[in-house]
Scaffold this active site. Structure first.
Site, PDB file in Angstrom:
ATOM      1  N   LYS A  74      12.311  -5.925   0.612  1.00 15.63           N
ATOM      2  CA  LYS A  74      11.059  -6.233   1.308  1.00 15.63           C
ATOM      3  C   LYS A  74      10.431  -7.445   0.617  1.00 15.63           C
ATOM      4  CE  LYS A  74       6.877  -3.443   2.420  1.00 15.63           C
ATOM      5  NZ  LYS A  74       6.298  -2.094   2.221  1.00 15.63           N
ATOM      6  N   SER A 149       4.996  -0.148   6.567  1.00 17.02           N
ATOM      7  CA  SER A 149       5.069  -1.590   6.540  1.00 17.02           C
ATOM      8  C   SER A 149       6.444  -2.169   6.209  1.00 17.02           C
ATOM      9  CB  SER A 149       4.056  -2.135   5.518  1.00 17.02           C
ATOM     10  OG  SER A 149       4.359  -1.635   4.230  1.00 17.02           O
ATOM     11  N   SER A 173       5.091   3.870   4.102  1.00 18.07           N
ATOM     12  CA  SER A 173       5.761   2.639   4.512  1.00 18.07           C
ATOM     13  C   SER A 173       7.280   2.624   4.409  1.00 18.07           C
ATOM     14  CB  SER A 173       5.214   1.454   3.724  1.00 18.07           C
ATOM     15  OG  SER A 173       4.032   1.025   4.341  1.00 18.07           O
TER      16      SER A 173
HETATM   17  N1  GLN Z   1       0.562   2.721   7.128  1.00 19.00           N
HETATM   18  C1  GLN Z   1      -0.061   2.985   5.871  1.00 19.00           C
HETATM   19  C2  GLN Z   1      -1.200   2.018   5.638  1.00 19.00           C
HETATM   20  O1  GLN Z   1      -1.410   1.210   6.474  1.00 19.00           O
HETATM   21  C3  GLN Z   1       0.926   2.942   4.752  1.00 19.00           C
HETATM   22  C4  GLN Z   1       1.138   1.604   4.151  1.00 19.00           C
HETATM   23  C5  GLN Z   1       2.098   1.605   3.012  1.00 19.00           C
HETATM   24  O2  GLN Z   1       2.666   2.641   2.647  1.00 19.00           O
HETATM   25  N2  GLN Z   1       2.249   0.452   2.397  1.00 19.00           N
HETATM   26  O3  GLN Z   1      -1.874   2.067   4.653  1.00 19.00           O
END
Ligand code: GLN
Length: 463
Positions: A74, A149, A173
């Site tokens: 990532k 994400s 994420s």
């Molecule tokens: N969807 C969650 C958020 O927006 C998780 C994000 C993540 O784990 N980086 O915070």
């Protein structure tokens, strides 16, 4: 043999070569450009490293446990050769000065990083639509989101571009995109893998994990990355991640995750998975965790508070993008132009809940409620070894479906944020597909440092 071991085997035996494996992965990456998986590819360095490994094999030297295996990370991991963008304009022009510990450890074992994948900017989001570079498309349906994400990494594995990919998981994420694209994803126990060299989101829940097609490969990759790192004070000394003999498990199905608001096909697939666990001889019962109803509210106070602190360093002076002329102008204009709307929303919420007069009512209160949630888990783990829920209430949603309503977007995190707040290991494994062909994942949650137990249970059902 798993995908990763197959590659290592054929590189070591000379049936294939690291160069051939890397070239093939790069070709697959090029053939899927329409899914928008990558922010950058690092062909030159990857091929040089591959050549080096092939020379070592030819000379009869010992090569690492991941010799010649191409992988991707990532784009919030620092990795040599090129940029690290975190999918935000804010890091435009930033040249990566070092390598994240996790990436270094894998490369020391002969794995070869071939590129950086797309994400929601600074990992804020659950669809990869918040990327400055545009969204990644779902591996099974190009009209739908990849999830996020770590959307790019999940799709890279789902499309078979690479056998494993790294992601970060702060509130879902890794698990949610794994579920949306039909691959395996692990958020290990907090502190399992060093976060040194990874762009921070929220330091009390940030963890590093990975995506693969099979659980066996997760075990291998994770055990190589894991362990104490003096540059990350939260890392655990000796995490056990492999080889737990499985006895009859007491499995608790979380009641709050199986009722209203959950898509009926998702529920059916999870029920089928539970049936499989029963048939394998495990004891399955329902358990109620009433604090689950507050988890999302806790998360969206605590996490923005930590996030706004971590993002304070991006001031237009020290990293990447800079706009404006006078000092105050530079701070304001660089942050305005460098952050995405969702980043700004979290910075505002975070500063609000931490500000004098609101701190006790919001941040403090949320941290207290978080302790109650942790207590509830501790009590549950007296009676159960593993807890089960869906990963998300729905399969992958349509592109654009939730972008105009942040609260609707946050709702998709309702089942992944509770284990994050408690630092627990949670594994997302494919449970099947809906009638429309959309993958659905089941989430297995364990006690702190019980990651290996989740792997064993998942492997049993994988068969
Ligand atoms: N969807 C969650 C958020 O927006 C998780 C994000 C993540 O784990 N980086 O915070």
């Amino acid at each position: 043999m798993s995908e990763v071991t197959k590659i290592v085997d054929s590189v070591r035996s000379g049936k294939s070569s690291a160069v051939a494996e890397v070239k093939a992965a790069l070709e697959r990456a090029e053939s899927h450009t329409d899914h928008h998986v990558f922010i950058s590819l690092t062909e030159k360095r990857a091929l040089e490293r591959a050549k080096d490994i092939d020379e070592q094999v030819a000379a009869g030297r010992v090569v690492g446990a991941l010799a010649g295996v191409p992988f991707v990370v990532k784009d919030n991991f620092l990795a040599f050769d090129g940029a690290t963008t975190a999918a935000a304009k804010m890091l435009e022009g930033f040249e990566t000065p070092m390598q994240a510990t996790a990436v270094r450890k894998l490369e020391e074992q002969g794995a070869i990083c071939i590129g950086k994948t797309n994400l929601d900017a600074f990992a804020h989001g659950g669809s990869t639509e918040n990327s400055y570079f545009g969204p990644t498309l779902n591996a099974c349906d190009k009209e739908r989101v990849a999830g996020g994400s770590s959307g790019g990494s999940a799709v890279a594995v789902a499309l078979g571009i690479v056998p494993f990919a790294l992601g970060t998981d702060t509130g879902g994420s890794i698990r949610q995109p794994a579920s949306f694209n039909g691959v395996v994803g692990i958020k290990p126990t907090y502190g399992t893998v060093s976060r040194f060299g990874v762009v921070a989101m929220a330091s009390s829940t940030d963890v590093i994990g990975c995506f693969t097609k099979e659980v066996e490969d997760i075990e291998l990759v994770l055990s190589i990355m894991a362990g104490r790192d003096e540059r990350d004070g939260t890392t655990l000394p000796n995490p056990t991640l492999q080889g737990v003999a499985l006895q009859k498990q007491r499995v608790g199905v979380i009641k709050e995750c199986m009722g209203e608001g959950v898509d009926s096909e998702v529920r059916e697939l999870i029920e089928q998975y539970i049936e499989q666990l029963k048939q394998a001889g495990h004891e399955v019962e329902e358990i109620s965790l009433p604090m689950y109803q507050y988890a999302l509210a806790i998360y969206y106070i605590v996490i923005p508070a930590e996030t706004c602190s971590n993002l304070a360093r991006y001031d237009g002076i020290r990293y990447g993008y800079r706009a404006g002329k006078s000092l105050s102008d530079v701070y304001g204009k660089s942050r305005d132009g460098g952050f995405m709307p969702e980043n700004k929303r979290r910075i505002m919420i975070g500063n609000y809940v931490l500000s004098s007069g609101f701190f006790d009512a919001y941040y403090m209160q949320a941290e207290k409620a978080r302790t109650l949630l942790i207590n509830e888990y501790n009590a549950a783990f007296k009676d159960f070894d593993v807890l089960v829920s869906p990963v998300a209430p729905t399969p992958a949603f349509k592109l654009g479906e939730n972008t105009s309503d942040p609260l609707k977007m946050y709702m998709a995190d309702v089942m992944t944020v509770p284990p994050s707040l408690a630092g627990l290991p949670a594994l997302s494994v494919p449970a099947g597909k809906t009638k429309a062909g959309l993958p659905v994942g089941v989430q297995l949650i364990g006690k702190c440092q019980d990651d290996a137990k989740l792997f064993s249970l998942a492997k049993e059902t994988e068969k």
